[in-house]
Motif scaffolding. Structure first.
Motif, PDB file in Angstrom:
ATOM      1  N   ILE A 107      43.376  45.449  27.668  1.00 49.97           N
ATOM      2  CA  ILE A 107      42.108  45.462  28.078  1.00 49.97           C
ATOM      3  C   ILE A 107      41.604  45.238  29.753  1.00 49.97           C
ATOM      4  CG2 ILE A 107      39.608  44.557  27.825  1.00 49.97           C
ATOM      5  CD1 ILE A 107      40.373  43.345  25.275  1.00 49.97           C
ATOM      6  N   TYR A 108      41.369  46.455  30.280  1.00 47.59           N
ATOM      7  CA  TYR A 108      40.894  46.503  31.665  1.00 47.59           C
ATOM      8  C   TYR A 108      39.512  45.733  31.891  1.00 47.59           C
ATOM      9  CZ  TYR A 108      45.183  49.126  32.520  1.00 47.59           C
ATOM     10  OH  TYR A 108      46.693  49.517  32.696  1.00 47.59           O
ATOM     11  N   PHE A 109      39.460  44.787  32.504  1.00 44.93           N
ATOM     12  CA  PHE A 109      37.999  44.411  32.786  1.00 44.93           C
ATOM     13  C   PHE A 109      37.480  44.729  34.316  1.00 44.93           C
ATOM     14  CE2 PHE A 109      39.773  41.524  29.832  1.00 44.93           C
ATOM     15  CZ  PHE A 109      38.653  41.681  28.847  1.00 44.93           C
ATOM     16  N   PHE A 110      36.544  45.589  34.603  1.00 43.25           N
ATOM     17  CA  PHE A 110      36.134  46.042  35.672  1.00 43.25           C
ATOM     18  C   PHE A 110      34.842  45.284  36.305  1.00 43.25           C
ATOM     19  CE2 PHE A 110      38.112  49.546  33.711  1.00 43.25           C
ATOM     20  CZ  PHE A 110      38.793  50.088  34.646  1.00 43.25           C
ATOM     21  N   LEU A 111      34.850  44.769  37.571  1.00 43.20           N
ATOM     22  CA  LEU A 111      33.754  44.094  38.579  1.00 43.20           C
ATOM     23  C   LEU A 111      32.795  45.108  38.991  1.00 43.20           C
ATOM     24  CD1 LEU A 111      32.581  41.275  39.240  1.00 43.20           C
ATOM     25  CD2 LEU A 111      34.151  41.461  41.212  1.00 43.20           C
ATOM     26  N   LEU A 112      31.624  45.291  38.436  1.00 43.47           N
ATOM     27  CA  LEU A 112      30.553  46.259  38.854  1.00 43.47           C
ATOM     28  C   LEU A 112      29.640  45.769  39.565  1.00 43.47           C
ATOM     29  CD1 LEU A 112      31.088  48.966  36.140  1.00 43.47           C
ATOM     30  CD2 LEU A 112      32.018  48.985  38.520  1.00 43.47           C
ATOM     31  N   GLY A 113      29.429  44.344  40.081  1.00 43.35           N
ATOM     32  CA  GLY A 113      28.225  43.632  40.610  1.00 43.35           C
ATOM     33  C   GLY A 113      27.998  44.170  41.779  1.00 43.35           C
ATOM     34  N   ASP A 114      26.648  43.487  42.337  1.00 46.92           N
ATOM     35  CA  ASP A 114      26.302  43.930  43.605  1.00 46.92           C
ATOM     36  C   ASP A 114      27.106  43.358  44.611  1.00 46.92           C
ATOM     37  OD1 ASP A 114      24.411  45.592  42.437  1.00 46.92           O
ATOM     38  OD2 ASP A 114      22.929  44.028  42.381  1.00 46.92           O
ATOM     39  N   TYR A 115      27.583  43.817  45.773  1.00 45.38           N
ATOM     40  CA  TYR A 115      28.365  43.131  46.714  1.00 45.38           C
ATOM     41  C   TYR A 115      27.670  41.817  47.275  1.00 45.38           C
ATOM     42  CZ  TYR A 115      31.624  42.634  50.471  1.00 45.38           C
ATOM     43  OH  TYR A 115      32.765  42.439  51.542  1.00 45.38           O
ATOM     44  N   GLY A 116      28.498  40.954  47.328  1.00 39.86           N
ATOM     45  CA  GLY A 116      27.918  39.522  47.754  1.00 39.86           C
ATOM     46  C   GLY A 116      28.843  38.469  48.297  1.00 39.86           C
ATOM     47  N   VAL A 117      28.523  37.249  48.488  1.00 43.10           N
ATOM     48  CA  VAL A 117      29.420  36.312  48.899  1.00 43.10           C
ATOM     49  C   VAL A 117      30.686  36.127  47.823  1.00 43.10           C
ATOM     50  CG1 VAL A 117      29.698  33.872  49.661  1.00 43.10           C
ATOM     51  CG2 VAL A 117      27.675  35.169  50.233  1.00 43.10           C
ATOM     52  N   ASN A 118      30.166  35.886  46.618  1.00 39.88           N
ATOM     53  CA  ASN A 118      31.196  35.751  45.631  1.00 39.88           C
ATOM     54  C   ASN A 118      31.680  37.097  44.822  1.00 39.88           C
ATOM     55  OD1 ASN A 118      31.223  32.926  46.004  1.00 39.88           O
ATOM     56  ND2 ASN A 118      29.101  33.106  45.314  1.00 39.88           N
ATOM     57  N   ASP A 119      31.171  38.243  45.122  1.00 33.63           N
ATOM     58  CA  ASP A 119      31.562  39.387  44.300  1.00 33.63           C
ATOM     59  C   ASP A 119      31.636  40.643  45.506  1.00 33.63           C
ATOM     60  OD1 ASP A 119      30.787  38.387  41.753  1.00 33.63           O
ATOM     61  OD2 ASP A 119      28.719  38.335  42.310  1.00 33.63           O
ATOM     62  N   LYS A 120      33.033  40.614  45.713  1.00 40.11           N
ATOM     63  CA  LYS A 120      33.342  41.803  46.649  1.00 40.11           C
ATOM     64  C   LYS A 120      34.058  42.694  46.007  1.00 40.11           C
ATOM     65  CE  LYS A 120      33.665  38.074  50.311  1.00 40.11           C
ATOM     66  NZ  LYS A 120      32.560  38.184  50.587  1.00 40.11           N
ATOM     67  N   ASN A 121      33.381  43.486  45.284  1.00 44.45           N
ATOM     68  CA  ASN A 121      34.231  44.662  44.350  1.00 44.45           C
ATOM     69  C   ASN A 121      33.776  45.983  45.159  1.00 44.45           C
ATOM     70  OD1 ASN A 121      31.520  43.594  42.889  1.00 44.45           O
ATOM     71  ND2 ASN A 121      31.337  45.868  42.734  1.00 44.45           N
ATOM     72  N   HIS A 122      34.525  47.117  44.571  1.00 46.77           N
ATOM     73  CA  HIS A 122      34.017  48.379  45.245  1.00 46.77           C
ATOM     74  C   HIS A 122      32.848  48.491  44.738  1.00 46.77           C
ATOM     75  CE1 HIS A 122      37.890  49.113  47.051  1.00 46.77           C
ATOM     76  NE2 HIS A 122      38.582  48.837  45.889  1.00 46.77           N
ATOM     77  N   PRO A 123      31.978  49.397  45.181  1.00 53.04           N
ATOM     78  CA  PRO A 123      30.755  50.012  44.718  1.00 53.04           C
ATOM     79  C   PRO A 123      30.854  50.907  43.588  1.00 53.04           C
ATOM     80  CG  PRO A 123      31.208  51.099  46.676  1.00 53.04           C
ATOM     81  CD  PRO A 123      32.095  49.955  46.684  1.00 53.04           C
TER      82      PRO A 123
END
Length: 229
Positions: A31-47
């Motif tokens: 299972i691949y889990f993708f981070l799709l949150g809004d960019y922030g201090v603790n969430d530095k994922n690709h848009p």
């Protein structure tokens, strides 16, 4: 980044051809889990709007299950969680029912309640982030019991027993030691017929000397896991 963008150097974190081939070879359940949150201090994922990122998600979803990696911010905001799930679902055109919390954050009972209300049916967050072994003291999936309401829920919890960061720390980055730790956990899990779930991050399998070394550990893990299939 400059070498990758302008001089054709392979992205150090682009380990996906290796993963696809290895998982195919061992018939791994992945299972691949993708981070799709809004960019922030603790969430530095690709848009999530990035076309290359979307193409990667679609490509991996063709070979394996895709799940949501709820952002740090979403743990305290159910509407944000629902937005992230919709983002992934709209990209790969599939219902999203699997999740694993970013940073392994679990706030009882809020996290599980929010996941249920957002349509998640299977969660893979229950485990230690700083050591290996079963945090739930059990190697089988089980339905979450909501103590505050004295009700058994429909959300199935899948405890994991290995994560790459803890394994690296415990083995002092020694491949032989890491494999011995894996074998011990594997044999104990197999004895009871449980789920031998392990967590790896793409940066640990990168195109660097350490990442290439860890690919041998990943292959060993998948070879063990294949015995459960």
């Amino acid at each position: 980044r400059i070498k990758t963008l302008f001089f054709g150097k392979t992205d150090e974190y682009d380990c996906y051809p290796f993963l696809i081939e290895t998982n195919r070879r061992f018939n791994s359940h992945v299972i691949y889990f993708f981070l799709l949150g809004d960019y922030g201090v603790n969430d530095k994922n690709h848009p999530s709007s990035g076309l290359h990122f979307q193409t990667l998600m679609k490509h991996l979803a063709d070979y394996s299950i895709a799940g949501i990696h709820p952002s740090f911010a979403s743990n305290y905001n159910i509407q944000q969680l629902k937005v992230e799930i919709v983002r992934l679902s709209s990209i790969i055109h599939r219902e999203i029912v699997h999740s694993r919390q970013h940073f392994g954050i679990l706030t009882f009972p809020v996290t599980y309640r929010s996941l249920m209300q957002s349509g998640i049916k299977h969660d893979y967050s229950l485990g230690y982030t700083n050591m290996n072994g079963f945090r739930a003291s059990i190697c089988f999936p089980f339905k979450w019991y909501n103590i505050s309401e004295e009700l058994e829920s429909a959300l199935i919890i899948h405890p994991f027993c290995v994560n790459d960061i803890a394994l690296d720390k415990e083995s002092k980055s020694d491949q032989t030691t890491a494999k011995l730790i894996l074998e011990e956990l594997f044999n104990e899990t197999k004895k009871y017929g449980g789920e031998f779930i392990n967590v790896f991050h793409n940066d640990m399998l990168s195109n660097t000397d350490k990442g290439l070394n860890w690919r041998g550990i990943y292959e060993a893990t998948q070879e063990m896991t294949a015995q459960f299939v």
